[in-house]
Design a protein around this motif. Structure first.
Motif: not given
Length: 357
Positions: A51-80
């Motif tokens: 839909x957005x025709x975003x570059x593959x490098x940008x999309x992949x970078x976002x996907x990796x960052x979001x995956x890291x967050x998913x796997x580490x979210x149990x360690x997040x506390x005290x945030x909003x």
């Protein structure tokens, strides 16, 4: 002096587009943004490409960052955590645990919470998923925020959940523009997803009904219909810079936002409408809940299938430039409630209250 509250954003597609007020608060030192993530990884990687025709490098970078967050979210506390995705989305089962050790702001623009009226249609275990959503919204660490008063009413009436009302914000770039009106054809503009539900076919069809050379159409965005645009259309692709988009809006006369309802969707807010109004560009929009709330008693709302009325309005603007000036002047004040200072102040009050309350 205490440290600023730590804030993290999770959104279905584009955190920066929909929460510029939070980025502004970060720049002012009122909060510290610790991350901005998309709630879907694989689906968003595909959607951003198709839909957005975003570059593959940008999309992949976002996907990796979001995956890291998913796997580490149990360690997040005290945030909003500011969480934005559609009602009844099963991904809540993955993210609901964030409310145990953080404050969560659930942000929504959906005006009808009946399970068969929303974009997410769970095929199985609907009652169980509804129970999980009700429990999440009622959690003492969860605060709901609605973009419109009608959305807050729906949450209260259908889910027994109170909600603060904080609309989307329009960045200052749009208010800083000087409206332009040069002699020549009527300059029409379409901005958004290039799809049937967003009304692109209606905009293209309207242009054909007007006298030859009396109007032009500029199209900005990406989407499934982008490869079928006629050659005489001025097509600029996606414009991500807000200042550039604001300048383009200011150089046009009328934004066409002719969205078409589907069984599970209508235009819920229409940020592009508020942005266009801020530049002085006039707007003709389908009478959906979002445009109706923005324009209120100003002219410009039309029934979504009333193409003859839209054509008549455009022909009047072509033949009588004074009517175009009056139309835009009547609409322009409707942008003021979405100015960045107003919206950042409301977000700031909410976040500081949660952090220190």
């Amino acid at each position: 002096m205490s440290a600023p509250p730590r804030v993290r954003i999770l959104h279905e597609t584009n955190p920066q587009k929909y929460f510029p007020a939070l980025y502004a608060l970060h720049d002012q030192g009122r909060i510290r943004l610790t991350g901005a993530h998309r709630t879907s990884v694989c689906k968003e990687w595909l959607r951003a490409g198709l839909c957005d025709r975003a570059p593959i490098a940008e999309r992949t970078r976002n996907a990796l960052d979001d995956t890291r967050f998913r796997l580490s979210q149990h360690r997040i506390f005290g945030e909003i955590i500011v969480l934005g995705f559609a009602p009844w989305d099963a991904r809540l089962l993955w993210y609901r645990g964030l409310a145990r050790r953080n404050r969560v702001i659930y942000h929504t623009s959906w005006p009808d919470w009946r399970i068969d009226q929303t974009p997410r249609q769970p095929p199985l275990l609907r009652r169980a998923l509804r129970h999980q959503w009700q429990g999440f919204l009622a959690h003492p660490n969860v605060t709901s925020v609605a973009v419109l008063g009608s959305v807050a009413d729906a949450l209260q009436n259908q889910m027994q959940t109170p909600a603060d009302v904080i609309p989307h914000a329009v960045p200052h770039h749009f208010f800083a523009q000087e409206p332009q009106r040069r002699p020549g054809p009527l300059r029409l503009l379409f901005v958004g997803e290039l799809s049937a539900k967003k009304g692109l076919p209606q905009a293209l069809a309207l242009l054909k009904t007007l006298p030859e050379h009396s109007a032009t159409l500029t199209v900005i965005g990406r989407g499934p219909l982008q490869d079928s645009l006629p050659p005489h259309i001025r097509y600029l692709g996606a414009i991500h810079g807000r200042a550039t988009l604001a300048s383009e809006m200011a150089s046009h006369d009328i934004l066409l936002s002719l969205s078409q309802r589907t069984s599970t969707w209508q235009e819920l807010f229409g940020l592009v409408i508020a942005e266009a109004l801020a530049t002085g560009c006039g707007v003709i929009a389908s009478d959906h809940i979002g445009p109706r709330a923005i324009l209120q008693d100003a002219p410009g709302l039309v029934a979504e299938h009333d193409q003859p009325r839209v054509a008549a309005m455009l022909l009047e603007f072509i033949q009588n430039p004074t009517s175009l000036h009056s139309f835009r002047a009547a609409q322009a004040p409707k942008a003021a409630p979405f100015a960045m200072p107003r919206i950042t102040a409301r977000w700031d009050a909410l976040i500081q209250g949660l952090a220190h309350g």
